[in-house]
Every structure is written in structure tokens, then in C-alpha cells.
Design a protein around this motif. Structure first.
Motif, short mmCIF file in Angstrom:
data_model
loop_
_atom_site.label_atom_id
_atom_site.label_comp_id
_atom_site.label_asym_id
_atom_site.label_seq_id
_atom_site.Cartn_x
_atom_site.Cartn_y
_atom_site.Cartn_z
N ALA A 1 -1.05 83.34 34.62
CA ALA A 1 0.15 83.82 35.30
C ALA A 1 1.08 82.65 35.61
CB ALA A 1 -0.22 84.55 36.58
N ALA A 2 2.37 82.91 35.55
CA ALA A 2 3.38 81.91 35.86
C ALA A 2 3.80 82.06 37.33
CB ALA A 2 4.57 82.08 34.93
N PRO A 3 4.58 81.12 37.85
CA PRO A 3 4.98 81.20 39.26
C PRO A 3 5.75 82.46 39.64
CG PRO A 3 5.31 78.98 38.45
CD PRO A 3 4.96 79.82 37.26
N ALA A 4 6.34 83.14 38.66
CA ALA A 4 7.08 84.36 38.99
C ALA A 4 6.88 85.44 37.94
CB ALA A 4 8.58 84.05 39.14
N LYS A 5 5.74 85.41 37.25
CA LYS A 5 5.55 86.36 36.15
C LYS A 5 4.07 86.51 35.86
CE LYS A 5 7.25 87.17 31.43
NZ LYS A 5 8.04 86.59 30.32
N ASP A 6 3.64 87.74 35.54
CA ASP A 6 2.27 87.97 35.12
C ASP A 6 1.98 87.25 33.81
OD1 ASP A 6 1.78 89.60 37.29
OD2 ASP A 6 1.89 91.49 36.16
N GLY A 7 0.69 86.91 33.62
CA GLY A 7 0.29 86.39 32.33
C GLY A 7 0.40 87.46 31.25
N VAL A 8 0.36 87.02 30.01
CA VAL A 8 0.49 87.93 28.87
C VAL A 8 -0.90 88.27 28.35
CG1 VAL A 8 1.55 88.28 26.61
CG2 VAL A 8 2.68 86.82 28.31
N ASN A 9 -1.09 89.54 28.03
CA ASN A 9 -2.39 90.00 27.56
C ASN A 9 -2.64 89.57 26.11
OD1 ASN A 9 -2.58 91.40 30.02
ND2 ASN A 9 -1.71 93.27 29.12
N MET B 1 4.87 75.47 35.94
CA MET B 1 3.62 75.49 35.21
C MET B 1 2.77 76.72 35.53
SD MET B 1 4.30 72.91 33.51
CE MET B 1 2.85 73.05 32.48
N PRO B 2 2.24 77.38 34.50
CA PRO B 2 1.37 78.54 34.73
C PRO B 2 -0.05 78.12 35.03
CG PRO B 2 1.61 78.17 32.38
CD PRO B 2 2.50 77.14 33.07
N ALA B 3 -0.83 79.08 35.48
CA ALA B 3 -2.27 78.87 35.64
C ALA B 3 -2.92 78.71 34.26
CB ALA B 3 -2.87 80.04 36.40
N ALA B 4 -4.21 78.46 34.26
CA ALA B 4 -4.92 78.19 33.00
C ALA B 4 -4.90 79.41 32.09
CB ALA B 4 -6.35 77.77 33.28
N TYR B 5 -4.59 79.18 30.83
CA TYR B 5 -4.80 80.22 29.83
C TYR B 5 -6.25 80.18 29.36
CZ TYR B 5 -4.30 76.67 26.04
OH TYR B 5 -4.46 75.60 25.20
N TYR B 6 -6.61 81.07 28.45
CA TYR B 6 -8.00 81.19 28.00
C TYR B 6 -8.57 79.86 27.52
CZ TYR B 6 -5.40 81.54 23.64
OH TYR B 6 -4.53 81.30 22.60
#
Length: 541
Positions: A393-401, A358-363
Motif C-alpha cells: 500500500a502507498a501513503p494514500a492508496k491501496d496496494g494493487v492485487n 514510498m509504499p510498503a513492501a511488495y511481495y
């Protein structure tokens, strides 16, 4: 007949293709920018009982609710026995199965050899449905009657004949009837396209074959979902987040969930959510359930056909009169604020169960900016923009702009389409450096966009959130940025409340929006040096 696994897959993919053909039909024939460019619409195929069976790659907020809407029509308003092959039922009433008044639903049954084998449906967000605010997205409405024209479930087409009186009534009550009715024509055309495809499929496999395949497709998705849930650890997981306010009271609005995993089933208790609000952020269960279904499907570790079978192992508990189970005549125009934030809450619950997924919160919100321009001759145009921000951001990846995520799947409206169609100029549009939450993996960046008024006056409406409560980080990651909304007049910037109606603008005024970045994941001190260098080189820091 007995179908083998290959035939089932052929039929499943053919039904999905039929939904995709509907998608393309609307895209190619629609009139308004909110449908043709923003792509705020969805299409789906349903089984003979009204369950979501196959869908286009469109919007989770729509797709996970359309089956509930159709089932509501069949259970309460339309007798399936008298719903004939050439009849089309329409509604936009949130208290009759729809979502909010802009989202007009049309459904049509499909028959083969006199047997109903499916339904097809299309939902479009229409540019205007009347009401107190241009674009029908009033930020301060306190009851649904203020939000626009309500279409009860009725046969817009009966025995192949369009109900001209209803058509005229709708057109008379909206600000842009040519665009709105043109988009509705696109929806109706898409139903016919899908019906032809499904009938062609039935000619090969027969009515019995389609009905058998439909049941097995749903059973397969249910089995896959149960297997995915079994792979998650049993437990009770709790999380909450807040909306800034409802647009009227000024007070934060709590969204709270308790998610319980037991074997191959998930229960989600939403009774801790706030009471329904005076402002237009309320949801019926058809709306709020979308966020739960979407989040659980997103948390699974394997691809499965998304349909009503996926919903069967998931039970959802609401409290009547809450913001997730509002009662008429509560206003609902900006109901997506709750569903977005509820998805963030679900991500927080599921992170505790499956932290590697699970990623962190999106906008976590729709930044809805609506303009009605007023020319010298009093001619008026309406623009509805729905902006987005950065993903978590995901556990192994930056969030997408600046990426449409979560309950969204919208595109942006190209600058050229706006400027060629109405007196607005997009003066600036880009990414906001430093707006993503810090972490071992950085949150995606939010965006800024500026509109300049090029006519004597304009009316601006805002329905936005994440101006007080930032998108959260996970595992030690930092929060994303907060939003900003400004009116710039003669070089002086003045804040605009993020939920505002009737903001008067004049020639030369600029409205500037800054959206939130996503939350970060992990300790920022552990971010790789080459990632830091890349952020600096790209101007992201």
C-alpha cells in the motif's frame, strides 16, 4: 553542429523508439512462452562508450544492468577497435558481465560514415540453458557449473557470418533447442531493426550530432536526478529485511542497507549484507546495483529519462564475497531473490527520507515454478512460470492485487497457451482474500494458481521466497501474507519446500501455489468505512 533543445528531444525520443522497435520485434518473432507470453526480455540503446542511453519499457532487473554488462565486455573482453559493424557479441556468463545463465545478452555496434555512434543490445530469459534442473533454475545448485552452459564473451556473428559451431554447441546443450535458438534468432533480428533506425537518424543529424545528443541526454538525466536528490532531506537511513534461506543451508539471509543523502548525492552501503551463500541466490554487483538504481529512480518526484546519467549521483559500496558481490564460482540462478529483497530494503530506507512517496513492501520475489512433463513416448516439454503477488500500500492508496512490480515487469502466461502446448491443466487461478496487509490503505492481494499433471510423470522445481518473512507494512500497517506451496495427491495436500529440485509428480497430481500479499500502510483503525465495505463486497477481506 550545435543542437537545440528541440533537436535533443527529437533524437532522445527516436532512440527510445528504436529500443521499443526491438521490443516489438522480439515479441512478434519469439518462440517460447517465457519470452513471447511472460515477456521476460529487455532491449536498449547505448552510447558509443557503452552507457545505457535509451530503453524499452521492459524489466528494471535487466535494463539497469545491461550497460554494466556492455562496459564489462569493452573493458575486459572485447576490443572496441576491432568490433566491426557486422559483428555481434554474445554472453550469458555472470562473471563476465551477465546476470544468470538463462539471460543471454547480445550486443552490436552501430556506425555512420565509419564512426561508431552507438551500440544496441537485447537480453532474453531463455527457457532452458541446460544444467541440473529443467528450465536451468536449480534451487539447490552450489556452483555455477551446475546451472547450465556458460557462453563466454565471443563473436556469435563476425563480418555478418554466423558462427555455426558456436550455434550448434549451444543447441546441443539445452533441453529445448528449437525454442531457445528461435528466441536467440529474435534477439539478433531486433539488433538489425534498431541499427537501421539509428542509422536513419544519423543520416539526418550526422555522426557528430548523435554523439553530441547522446552526451547531453545523459547530462540532462544526471541533472534531473541531482535535483531530485537535493529535494530529499540530508541524513543517514538504515533498514534491513531477510530472505527465508538460500535453498541449501536453511538459514535466513540478511539484506541490509545504509543510505546516506548528502546534498545532491546518495551513497548506499551494502557491506552489512550476508556473506555469499552456497545456494543459488547470489548476485554480482551488476545484479544487485539494479535494485538500488531502480529504487532511487522510483523515489524521485518527477519523470526523467531513465539512463546511465541517473546513476552518476549514486555510489554503492559492496563487500567482496557478500551475497551482493559474490565471487566465482558461486551459484546465481535465483539471483533475483536478492535484488527483489534489496529493493524492499531500499524502500524501507527511502520511506524514512520521503515518507509521502514510498509504499510498503511488495511481495518481493519471483515465484519461479518450473515443470518438465514426460509423456508416454518420453517426449518432454518445459514450462517456466514466474508468478507474482500483491504490491504494498502507498501513503494514500491501496496496494494493487497480483501486480508485477519492483524488479519485475512480466505478464502472466495465458491458461490457453499452457494447456494447448503441454499436458498440464490450470485448475484454479485467482486472488487470495485477506492476503494483503491491513492498514488505513490495504496491501494488494496475492494470488493462487494450480497446475494438474496430465501425463504419466513430471519433474517440478521451485525457486520461491516470502514463506518465513512476510512483506512488511509501514506507518503502522500490517504485513502481507506468507506464501504456500503444496502438492495435492488423491485429495491430500503435502507441503513442498519453496526451494526444491526434482520433485516427482504423477498423473493427477496438483501443485498449488499461494503468493504473498503486499504490506499495509497506516493504522487499520483509520480505514475509511466505504473502503471496508468495498473490500467485503469484492471478497477481498
Amino acid at each position: 553542429m550545435t543542437l537545440g533543445p528541440i533537436e535533443i528531444e527529437v533524437i532522445r525520443n527516436a532512440l527510445t523508439a528504436a529500443a521499443a522497435e526491438m521490443d516489438v520485434t522480439i515479441w512478434r518473432t519469439s518462440r517460447s512462452t517465457v519470452v513471447r507470453e511472460l515477456l521476460d526480455y529487455s532491449t536498449a540503446v547505448f552510447d558509443a562508450e557503452g552507457n545505457n542511453l535509451a530503453q524499452s519499457a521492459r524489466i528494471p532487473q535487466h535494463l539497469n544492468s545491461m550497460g554494466a554488462a556492455l562496459r564489462t565486455l569493452l573493458d575486459r573482453f572485447v576490443d572496441a577497435a576491432t568490433w566491426a559493424e557486422d559483428d555481434v557479441v554474445v554472453t550469458n556468463d555472470p562473471y563476465c558481465g551477465a546476470q544468470h545463465l538463462n539471460d543471454v545478452l547480445v550486443f552490436k555496434p552501430v556506425f555512420h560514415d565509419g564512426v561508431r555512434i552507438a551500440y544496441v543490445g537485447a537480453l532474453c530469459h531463455h527457457i532452458d540453458m541446460g544444467g541440473m534442473a529443467p528450465g536451468s533454475y536449480a534451487a539447490t545448485a552450489t556452483e555455477v557449473f551446475q546451472e547450465g552452459v556458460r557462453i563466454p564473451p565471443l563473436k556469435l556473428i563476425e563480418k555478418g557470418i554466423l558462427n555455426q559451431a558456436v550455434w550448434a554447441m549451444i543447441g546441443q546443450n539445452v533441453r529445448k533447442p528449437v525454442l531457445m535458438l528461435g528466441d536467440l534468432q529474435s534477439q539478433l533480428a531486433s539488433l538489425d531493426v534498431a541499427a537501421v533506425s539509428i542509422k536513419r537518424l544519423a543520416a539526418r543529424y550526422g555522426s557528430a550530432g548523435i554523439l553530441e545528443a547522446s552526451a547531453r541526454i545523459l547530462d540532462m538525466s544526471e541533472a534531473a536526478m541531482r535535483a531530485a536528490i537535493r529535494a530529499m532531506p540530508d541524513g543517514r537511513y538504515e533498514f534491513e529485511d531477510f530472505l527465508d534461506e538460500d535453498g541449501v543451508s536453511g538459514e535466513p539471509v540478511r539484506l541490509h542497507a545504509v543510505l546516506t543523502i548528502t546534498g545532491d548525492e546518495i551513497s548506499v552501503d551494502l557491506t552489512g549484507c550476508a556473506d555469499q551463500q552456497r545456494g543459488p541466490i547470489n548476485c554480482t554487483p551488476a545484479m544487485s546495483n539494479c535494485a538500488v538504481f531502480y529504487s532511487v529512480i522510483a523515489a524521485t518526484d518527477g519523470a526523467m529519462p531513465a539512463n546511465a546519467g541517473c546513476y552518476r549521483p549514486i555510489s554503492i559500496i559492496h563487500r567482496e564475497g557478500s551475497v551482493t558481490n559474490c565471487q566465482a564460482p558461486a551459484s546465481v540462478a535465483h539471483r533475483v531473490a536478492v535484488s527483489h529483497r534489496l529493493a524492499n530494503v531500499m524502500f524501507g530506507c527511502l520511506h524514512q527520507a520521503v515518507p509521502d512517496r514510498m509504499p510498503a513492501a511488495y511481495y518481493g520475489g519471483s515465484y519461479v515454478a518450473t515443470f518438465q512433463t514426460i509423456a508416454e513416448d518420453n517426449h518432454r516439454e518445459v514450462l517456466v512460470e514466474i508468478e507474482i503477488g500483491g504490491t504494498g500500500a502507498a501513503p494514500a492508496k491501496d496496494g494493487v492485487n497480483a501486480w508485477s512490480f519492483g524488479m519485475h515487469n512480466n505478464s502472466n502466461i495465458p491458461v490457453e497457451m499452457i494447456e494447448s502446448g503441454m499436458p498440464l491443466t490450470i485448475t484454479r487461478y485467482g486472488l487470495i482474500p485477506g492476503s494483503g496487509g491491513a492498514g488505513r490503505y490495504r496491501g494488494g492481494l496475492g494470488l493462487y494458481r494450480e497446475w494438474r499433471v496430465e501425463c504419466p510423470s513430471a519433474v517440478f522445481t521451485a525457486n520461491m521466497d516470502r514463506f518465513r518473512f512476510a512483506p512488511y507494512g509501514l506507518a503502522g500497517g500490517g504485513p502481507g501474507s506468507l506464501g504456500k506451496l503444496l502438492r495435492i495427491r488423491d485429495g491430500v495436500a503435502t507441503p513442498i519446500a519453496p526451494k526444491s529440485d526434482g520433485v516427482m509428480l504423477k498423473r493427477g497430481d496438483i501443485v498449488r501455489l499461494e503468493t504473498s500479499g503486499g504490506g499495509g500502510f497506516g493504522d487499520a483503525g483509520q480505514r475509511a468505512p466505504d473502503a471496508v465495505a468495498r473490500d467485503n463486497a469484492l471478497g477481498y477481506a
